[in-house]
Motif scaffolding. Structure first.
Motif, PDB file in Angstrom:
ATOM      1  N   TYR A  67       0.829  -1.200   0.000  1.00 48.46           N
ATOM      2  CA  TYR A  67       0.000   0.000   0.000  1.00 48.46           C
ATOM      3  C   TYR A  67       0.867   1.256   0.000  1.00 48.46           C
ATOM      4  O   TYR A  67       0.523   2.264  -0.631  1.00 48.46           O
ATOM      5  CB  TYR A  67      -0.930  -0.008   1.210  1.00 48.46           C
ATOM      6  CG  TYR A  67      -1.975  -1.099   1.144  1.00 48.46           C
ATOM      7  CD1 TYR A  67      -3.087  -0.978   0.328  1.00 48.46           C
ATOM      8  CD2 TYR A  67      -1.831  -2.261   1.894  1.00 48.46           C
ATOM      9  CE1 TYR A  67      -4.040  -1.974   0.258  1.00 48.46           C
ATOM     10  CE2 TYR A  67      -2.774  -3.272   1.833  1.00 48.46           C
ATOM     11  CZ  TYR A  67      -3.882  -3.127   1.009  1.00 48.46           C
ATOM     12  OH  TYR A  67      -4.809  -4.125   0.936  1.00 48.46           O
ATOM     13  N   LEU A  68       1.979   1.206   0.718  1.00 50.67           N
ATOM     14  CA  LEU A  68       2.923   2.320   0.659  1.00 50.67           C
ATOM     15  C   LEU A  68       3.504   2.443  -0.738  1.00 50.67           C
ATOM     16  O   LEU A  68       3.721   3.554  -1.247  1.00 50.67           O
ATOM     17  CB  LEU A  68       4.048   2.114   1.678  1.00 50.67           C
ATOM     18  CG  LEU A  68       3.666   2.126   3.157  1.00 50.67           C
ATOM     19  CD1 LEU A  68       4.902   1.898   4.015  1.00 50.67           C
ATOM     20  CD2 LEU A  68       3.012   3.436   3.531  1.00 50.67           C
ATOM     21  N   GLY A  69       3.767   1.303  -1.383  1.00 56.30           N
ATOM     22  CA  GLY A  69       4.282   1.334  -2.744  1.00 56.30           C
ATOM     23  C   GLY A  69       3.304   1.959  -3.713  1.00 56.30           C
ATOM     24  O   GLY A  69       3.712   2.678  -4.640  1.00 56.30           O
ATOM     25  N   LEU A  70       2.009   1.703  -3.510  1.00 60.74           N
ATOM     26  CA  LEU A  70       1.001   2.319  -4.378  1.00 60.74           C
ATOM     27  C   LEU A  70       1.001   3.832  -4.220  1.00 60.74           C
ATOM     28  O   LEU A  70       0.947   4.574  -5.210  1.00 60.74           O
ATOM     29  CB  LEU A  70      -0.376   1.742  -4.037  1.00 60.74           C
ATOM     30  CG  LEU A  70      -1.563   2.306  -4.839  1.00 60.74           C
ATOM     31  CD1 LEU A  70      -1.375   2.026  -6.326  1.00 60.74           C
ATOM     32  CD2 LEU A  70      -2.871   1.710  -4.331  1.00 60.74           C
ATOM     33  N   GLY A  71       1.073   4.298  -2.979  1.00 60.98           N
ATOM     34  CA  GLY A  71       1.142   5.745  -2.765  1.00 60.98           C
ATOM     35  C   GLY A  71       2.402   6.342  -3.350  1.00 60.98           C
ATOM     36  O   GLY A  71       2.370   7.432  -3.946  1.00 60.98           O
ATOM     37  N   ALA A  72       3.548   5.633  -3.212  1.00 58.30           N
ATOM     38  CA  ALA A  72       4.799   6.122  -3.797  1.00 58.30           C
ATOM     39  C   ALA A  72       4.708   6.154  -5.314  1.00 58.30           C
ATOM     40  O   ALA A  72       5.242   7.076  -5.963  1.00 58.30           O
ATOM     41  CB  ALA A  72       5.960   5.225  -3.355  1.00 58.30           C
ATOM     42  N   ALA A  73       4.026   5.173  -5.914  1.00 63.79           N
ATOM     43  CA  ALA A  73       3.867   5.168  -7.371  1.00 63.79           C
ATOM     44  C   ALA A  73       3.033   6.353  -7.838  1.00 63.79           C
ATOM     45  O   ALA A  73       3.307   6.949  -8.898  1.00 63.79           O
ATOM     46  CB  ALA A  73       3.222   3.862  -7.821  1.00 63.79           C
ATOM     47  N   VAL A  74       2.012   6.724  -7.056  1.00 65.55           N
ATOM     48  CA  VAL A  74       1.201   7.896  -7.409  1.00 65.55           C
ATOM     49  C   VAL A  74       2.058   9.164  -7.369  1.00 65.55           C
ATOM     50  O   VAL A  74       1.986  10.007  -8.284  1.00 65.55           O
ATOM     51  CB  VAL A  74      -0.007   8.012  -6.459  1.00 65.55           C
ATOM     52  CG1 VAL A  74      -0.728   9.332  -6.679  1.00 65.55           C
ATOM     53  CG2 VAL A  74      -0.960   6.844  -6.674  1.00 65.55           C
TER      54      VAL A  74
END
Length: 443
Positions: A67-74
């Protein structure tokens, strides 16, 4: 003399190498991580422990870090859009804009490829894939640097190379921190070298160069720190939940660390019985088979005896990654098994609070316990002792836990154990809680 429970977890059959028993789950995982070693111990590869270790050994995001990775990707996507807009606005100012445009094209192709790979194969990034990503980012930075070289103004012309730093944000959730940190360091050195070689270093250009370098290196560095702390937090809470299950455990039991050993014994017994049933090892048994059968019987009896000596507190401490390294317990009379669930919960809560404060204080010697817990002897200081109840003093001693650092939660947990007194002696915090328990607990 303090009676130490006999270790049977690491005892093997004749001919096997005996190793000391693991004190924590982390040590057990590291010892039995290799599939070859697990097969050598006779454990079936389909066992729950084997599946858990294989899952834990897989690379990729874990413990919700995806989930942190998804936010970082955004965030990476937002920065990429801003960088492309910045590049298009200054298109006419570049001497040769096609090389930076090629850098952006390569960046976008790589981003789409990584995104499709994650959607197809899940949150997994192997070492080879990470190396390939780093090579692509290096090509992006190189193309961008070559394209902006004639401008001699790194801070106001770099675009795709800056986006390469943000591309490491989602990678921080998929690869070990040291690998991502190495990539950040190499990228930062490349920017420093490019700034010295291409841009005049003056009082006017220095602030913009420093800002550009910070924009490239600081966000992924913060991502590494956030992911590391997040994983520590989640692992600690998972460990705490697992330890808390001992609150409702029986007075005496065999711990989880013995499950693999019991599985090995079960497999060995099944093989022996199957050999007798199919006639490959006819009765009467040979000397070698009789010796194996005797060893198996002895091992099973020892495990049964062990289950009547080791209390829930022993397993709660030894099977916890955090408590196992920081807490030592002395309970020669196995008095912890007499505590009620509420008293057990208060004891574990107090230990977690003390261990957390002690680890944060960083004042203890490496390898030494933060908290020492001693139970007994029974019936002291005039507390009520009857035919049905008895007083169990529980002494907490710690040299790494300042009294002022303990919050009200710790004192409330101690109150659930029973009346307590606290003092500081020679720099060590001493807490004595008197716990009135049943002589014949129902658990």
């Amino acid at each position: 003399m303090t009676r130490i429970p006999e270790d049977t977890i690491s005892r093997g059959l004749p001919g096997e190498t005996v190793q000391p028993a693991p004190r924590t789950r982390r040590e057990a995982r590291e010892r039995y991580r290799g599939s070859e070693r697990r097969q050598a111990r006779g454990l079936p590869s389909t066992s729950t422990g084997a599946r858990s270790l294989r899952q834990a050994a897989k690379p990729g995001a874990s413990l919700g870090a995806g989930y942190l990775g998804l936010g970082a990707a955004v965030l990476t996507g937002i920065e990429a859009v801003a960088g492309i807009v910045f590049f298009l606005i200054r298109w006419t100012e570049f001497t040769d804009p096609w090389l930076p445009a090629a850098a952006w094209a390569l960046y976008l192709v790589a981003a789409v490829g990584v995104g499709l790979s994650l959607l197809t194969y899940g949150e997994r990034l192997t070492g080879l894939a990470f190396v390939l990503i780093c090579v692509v980012l290096a090509c992006v930075v190189t193309l961008d640097f070559i394209g902006i070289w004639p401008e001699h103004d790194l801070a106001h012309t770099a675009s795709a190379s800056v986006a390469a730093g943000f591309a490491l944000l989602p990678v921080a959730t998929l690869r070990p921190a040291r690998e991502v940190a190495t990539a950040i360091a190499v990228l930062g050195l490349a920017f420093i070298g490019m700034a010295i070689a291409s841009t005049p270093i003056t009082s006017d250009t220095m602030p913009a160069l420093v800002s550009t370098l910070a924009l490239v290196t600081v966000p992924p560095s913060i991502a590494i720190f956030v992911v590391h702390r997040f994983r520590q937090l989640v692992q600690r809470e998972l460990d705490r939940v697992l330890t808390q299950s001992n609150v409702q455990a029986p007075q005496f039991a065999v711990g989880m660390l013995a499950s693999d050993e019991l599985a090995r014994l079960d497999l060995a017994a099944e093989k022996l019985l199957d050999a007798v049933a199919n006639g490959s090892d006819p009765l009467p048994l040979s000397d070698a088979s009789a010796s194996v059968a005797s060893s198996l019987a002895t091992e099973l009896r020892l495990h049964l005896i062990e289950g009547r000596r080791e209390t829930w507190l022993y397993h709660a401490i030894t099977e916890s990654d955090n408590l196992g390294r920081s807490v030592s317990v002395a309970d020669p009379q196995s008095l912890a098994g007499h505590l009620s669930p509420a008293q057990r919960d208060g004891l574990l809560q107090a230990l977690w609070q003390m261990v957390g404060v002690g680890n944060d204080a960083r004042t203890t010697t490496a390898g030494s316990p933060v908290v020492s817990v001693t139970l007994g002897p029974v019936g002291s200081d005039g507390h009520p002792v009857t035919d049905e109840t008895m007083d169990v003093p529980i002494v907490f001693e710690s040299r790494g836990v300042p009294r002022r650092r303990l919050d009200p939660t710790a004192w409330s947990a101690l109150q659930r154990i029973g009346p307590y007194t606290d003092s500081v002696r020679d720099g060590a915090l001493h807490v004595v809680a008197h716990c009135v328990v049943d002589r014949h607990p129902s658990m």
